[in-house]
Design a protein around this motif. Structure first.
Motif, short mmCIF file in Angstrom:
data_model
loop_
_atom_site.label_atom_id
_atom_site.label_comp_id
_atom_site.label_asym_id
_atom_site.label_seq_id
_atom_site.Cartn_x
_atom_site.Cartn_y
_atom_site.Cartn_z
N LEU A 262 0.81 -1.21 0.00
CA LEU A 262 0.00 0.00 0.00
C LEU A 262 0.85 1.27 0.00
CD1 LEU A 262 -2.85 -0.95 2.51
CD2 LEU A 262 -3.07 -0.62 0.04
N TYR A 263 1.96 1.25 0.70
CA TYR A 263 2.84 2.43 0.77
C TYR A 263 3.35 2.79 -0.61
CZ TYR A 263 6.32 5.49 3.00
OH TYR A 263 7.08 6.56 3.40
N ASN A 264 3.80 1.78 -1.34
CA ASN A 264 4.29 2.02 -2.70
C ASN A 264 3.14 2.35 -3.65
OD1 ASN A 264 6.31 1.82 -4.97
ND2 ASN A 264 4.91 0.17 -5.56
N THR A 265 2.00 1.70 -3.46
CA THR A 265 0.85 1.97 -4.32
C THR A 265 0.41 3.43 -4.21
OG1 THR A 265 0.08 -0.32 -4.11
CG2 THR A 265 -1.52 1.32 -4.84
N PHE A 266 0.40 3.93 -2.98
CA PHE A 266 0.04 5.34 -2.78
C PHE A 266 1.03 6.26 -3.48
CE2 PHE A 266 0.71 9.07 0.17
CZ PHE A 266 -0.32 9.82 -0.36
N ASN A 267 2.31 5.93 -3.40
CA ASN A 267 3.34 6.75 -4.00
C ASN A 267 3.26 6.77 -5.52
OD1 ASN A 267 5.82 8.35 -3.92
ND2 ASN A 267 6.84 6.52 -4.70
N SER A 268 2.81 5.66 -6.10
CA SER A 268 2.88 5.53 -7.56
C SER A 268 1.52 5.46 -8.25
CB SER A 268 3.69 4.27 -7.92
OG SER A 268 3.10 3.12 -7.33
N GLN A 269 0.41 5.61 -7.52
CA GLN A 269 -0.90 5.43 -8.14
C GLN A 269 -1.14 6.47 -9.24
OE1 GLN A 269 -4.29 5.94 -5.49
NE2 GLN A 269 -3.46 7.82 -4.61
N THR A 270 -1.77 6.03 -10.30
CA THR A 270 -2.10 6.90 -11.42
C THR A 270 -3.58 6.87 -11.77
OG1 THR A 270 -1.58 5.13 -13.00
CG2 THR A 270 0.20 6.68 -12.44
N ALA A 271 -4.32 5.99 -11.11
CA ALA A 271 -5.75 5.86 -11.39
C ALA A 271 -6.44 5.31 -10.15
CB ALA A 271 -5.98 4.93 -12.58
N HIS A 272 -7.77 5.36 -10.17
CA HIS A 272 -8.53 4.86 -9.03
C HIS A 272 -8.60 3.34 -9.06
CE1 HIS A 272 -11.67 4.46 -12.09
NE2 HIS A 272 -12.34 3.71 -11.24
N LEU A 273 -8.97 2.77 -7.90
CA LEU A 273 -9.22 1.33 -7.81
C LEU A 273 -10.68 1.06 -8.09
CD1 LEU A 273 -8.14 -1.54 -6.92
CD2 LEU A 273 -9.15 -1.01 -4.69
N GLU A 274 -10.95 0.05 -8.90
CA GLU A 274 -12.31 -0.35 -9.22
C GLU A 274 -12.65 -1.59 -8.39
OE1 GLU A 274 -15.76 0.48 -11.60
OE2 GLU A 274 -13.83 1.47 -11.65
N ASN A 275 -13.62 -1.47 -7.50
CA ASN A 275 -14.10 -2.56 -6.64
C ASN A 275 -13.26 -2.73 -5.37
OD1 ASN A 275 -16.49 -3.60 -7.66
ND2 ASN A 275 -15.42 -4.78 -9.24
N HIS A 276 -13.97 -2.78 -4.25
CA HIS A 276 -13.41 -3.11 -2.94
C HIS A 276 -12.34 -2.14 -2.46
CE1 HIS A 276 -15.70 -6.77 -2.89
NE2 HIS A 276 -15.10 -7.24 -3.97
N LEU A 277 -12.57 -0.85 -2.68
CA LEU A 277 -11.69 0.13 -2.03
C LEU A 277 -11.76 -0.08 -0.52
CD1 LEU A 277 -9.86 2.72 -2.43
CD2 LEU A 277 -11.92 4.00 -1.81
N LEU A 278 -13.00 -0.18 -0.01
CA LEU A 278 -13.22 -0.50 1.39
C LEU A 278 -14.51 -1.30 1.50
CD1 LEU A 278 -12.30 -0.07 4.38
CD2 LEU A 278 -13.90 1.86 4.44
N SER A 279 -14.41 -2.49 2.07
CA SER A 279 -15.59 -3.34 2.29
C SER A 279 -15.58 -3.78 3.74
CB SER A 279 -15.58 -4.57 1.38
OG SER A 279 -15.69 -4.20 0.02
N LEU A 280 -16.59 -3.35 4.48
CA LEU A 280 -16.74 -3.71 5.89
C LEU A 280 -18.08 -4.42 6.03
CD1 LEU A 280 -15.61 -0.29 7.41
CD2 LEU A 280 -14.22 -2.35 7.16
N THR A 281 -18.04 -5.75 6.04
CA THR A 281 -19.25 -6.55 6.03
C THR A 281 -19.45 -7.22 7.37
OG1 THR A 281 -18.95 -6.97 3.67
CG2 THR A 281 -20.51 -8.37 4.84
N GLN A 282 -20.61 -6.96 7.97
CA GLN A 282 -20.96 -7.60 9.23
C GLN A 282 -21.49 -9.01 8.98
OE1 GLN A 282 -21.09 -6.75 12.61
NE2 GLN A 282 -19.96 -4.83 12.32
N GLY A 283 -21.39 -9.86 10.02
CA GLY A 283 -21.93 -11.22 9.91
C GLY A 283 -23.40 -11.20 9.57
N THR A 284 -24.15 -10.27 10.17
CA THR A 284 -25.51 -9.96 9.75
C THR A 284 -25.40 -8.73 8.86
OG1 THR A 284 -26.46 -10.82 11.80
CG2 THR A 284 -27.85 -9.35 10.47
N ALA A 285 -25.60 -8.92 7.57
CA ALA A 285 -25.27 -7.87 6.59
C ALA A 285 -25.95 -6.54 6.89
CB ALA A 285 -25.62 -8.34 5.18
N THR A 286 -27.16 -6.60 7.45
CA THR A 286 -27.91 -5.37 7.69
C THR A 286 -27.47 -4.65 8.96
OG1 THR A 286 -29.65 -6.71 8.75
CG2 THR A 286 -29.95 -6.14 6.43
#
Length: 329
Positions: A262-286
């Motif tokens: 991630l440290y290197n990715t931040f330094n060298s990123q040139t575009a956005h990430l598609e899918n799962h930038l952040l996924s926080l899923t509870q055992g009970t989804a709701t």
């Protein structure tokens, strides 16, 4: 005789949806209580004219003083424990630009084309604004402060494994363009906040930048500033939202073979990430599962504690998915 001695924790915060923007409904029943740690009262900031005029002497003359308490925005910040109930979800709906449905819990999301809810004070619209009541424990020695025509301009959900058992907490900023009432003595009542808690330990998926991580904390913020225009005898005349709905997140994850890139990715990123930038899923989804599919890294720093961690900052962008979806129902 004044016998009341109050603690900030004695005060309660209640919200109720308005049917006419800027007009407080009857809140002695049907209101929703917020689970706040303590109440922070708004700074009133009236417009005062107190400059010395060209009279005899150099002290402000009594006839030169003028105060206007109409055309000003009033803000209040609240924080406490987050629950999936009518009051807390209504604040989240407001900042996301969703219709207010406190009596029927619904998922909250921000669409790729969202512009926020706009309107005019005095119009009949039951899904745009709400009333906030800050209430003392008794009304012999204290008054309610009542803010009508409110919009939530910032809402944060957060949790930390080593704090308060990891329960989900919230921070909210509430704004109005109407003059608040500061001497109300009605007794707010209705729906107490939920007794159910959501904890970080219930997360079954903790993906950061596409990879499952060992996480110690997170916070997710939606910010949509209010803009007020026009004027009336009660305050501003119309409300809208600022030029950006900002969706950001911060998380602390263990530095290891999964996250070290991630440290290197931040330094060298040139575009956005598609899918799962952040996924926080509870055992009970709701139970407040949060998905930010598309976005960018805005910061990655080493957190030098007992174990080496990474503090990761993220920002949502519009892509092929809704910028954020929060599963509540």
């Amino acid at each position: 005789m004044a016998n009341g001695v109050f603690s900030p924790r004695d005060f309660q915060a209640w919200v109720i949806e308005e049917t006419e923007c800027g007009t407080a409904p009857t809140f002695t029943s049907g209101a929703y209580q917020l689970d706040v740690d303590s109440v922070s009262f708004p700074s009133l900031n009236p417009n005062q004219v107190i400059g010395v005029r060209s009279r005899a002497g150099r002290v402000l003359h009594q006839d030169d003083f003028f105060q206007d308490n109409k055309v000003r925005a009033v803000e209040v910040s609240l924080s406490g424990t987050f629950h999936i109930d009518g009051g807390h979800v209504m604040l989240m709906q407001s900042v996301a630009g969703n219709s207010l449905t406190p009596a029927s819990i619904a998922d909250v999301s921000v669409s790729a084309t969202a512009t926020g809810i706009v309107g005019k004070y005095g119009e009949t619209a039951g899904d745009k604004t709400f009333t906030l009541v800050l209430a003392p424990p008794d009304y012999d020695d204290g008054y309610n402060t009542v803010l009508t025509g409110c919009l939530c301009t910032s809402f944060t959900v957060s949790a930390e494994a080593g704090s308060d058992g990891g329960v989900y907490k919230f921070e909210a900023t509430i704004s109005t363009g109407f003059n608040p009432t500061t001497n109300n003595s009605a007794n707010p009542a209705g729906n107490a906040f939920s007794t159910n808690h959501i904890a970080i330990t219930g997360l079954t998926e903790k993906k950061v930048y596409g990879s499952e991580s060992i996480m110690s904390s997170f916070s997710v913020n939606i910010e949509s500033p209010a803009v007020y225009t026009g004027f009336s005898s009660s305050g501003y005349e119309a409300f809208s939202r600022g030029e950006e709905i900002s969706i950001t997140a911060n998380t602390t994850v263990k530095y290891d073979s999964v996250t070290r890139a991630l440290y290197n990715t931040f330094n060298s990123q040139t575009a956005h990430l598609e899918n799962h930038l952040l996924s926080l899923t509870q055992g009970t989804a709701t139970d407040c599962s949060i998905s930010i599919p598309d976005g960018i890294l805005t910061d990655v720093t080493f957190n030098e504690g007992d174990a080496m961690m990474l503090d990761v900052a993220l920002k949502a962008v519009t892509g092929d998915h809704a910028p954020i979806t929060i599963d509540l129902a």
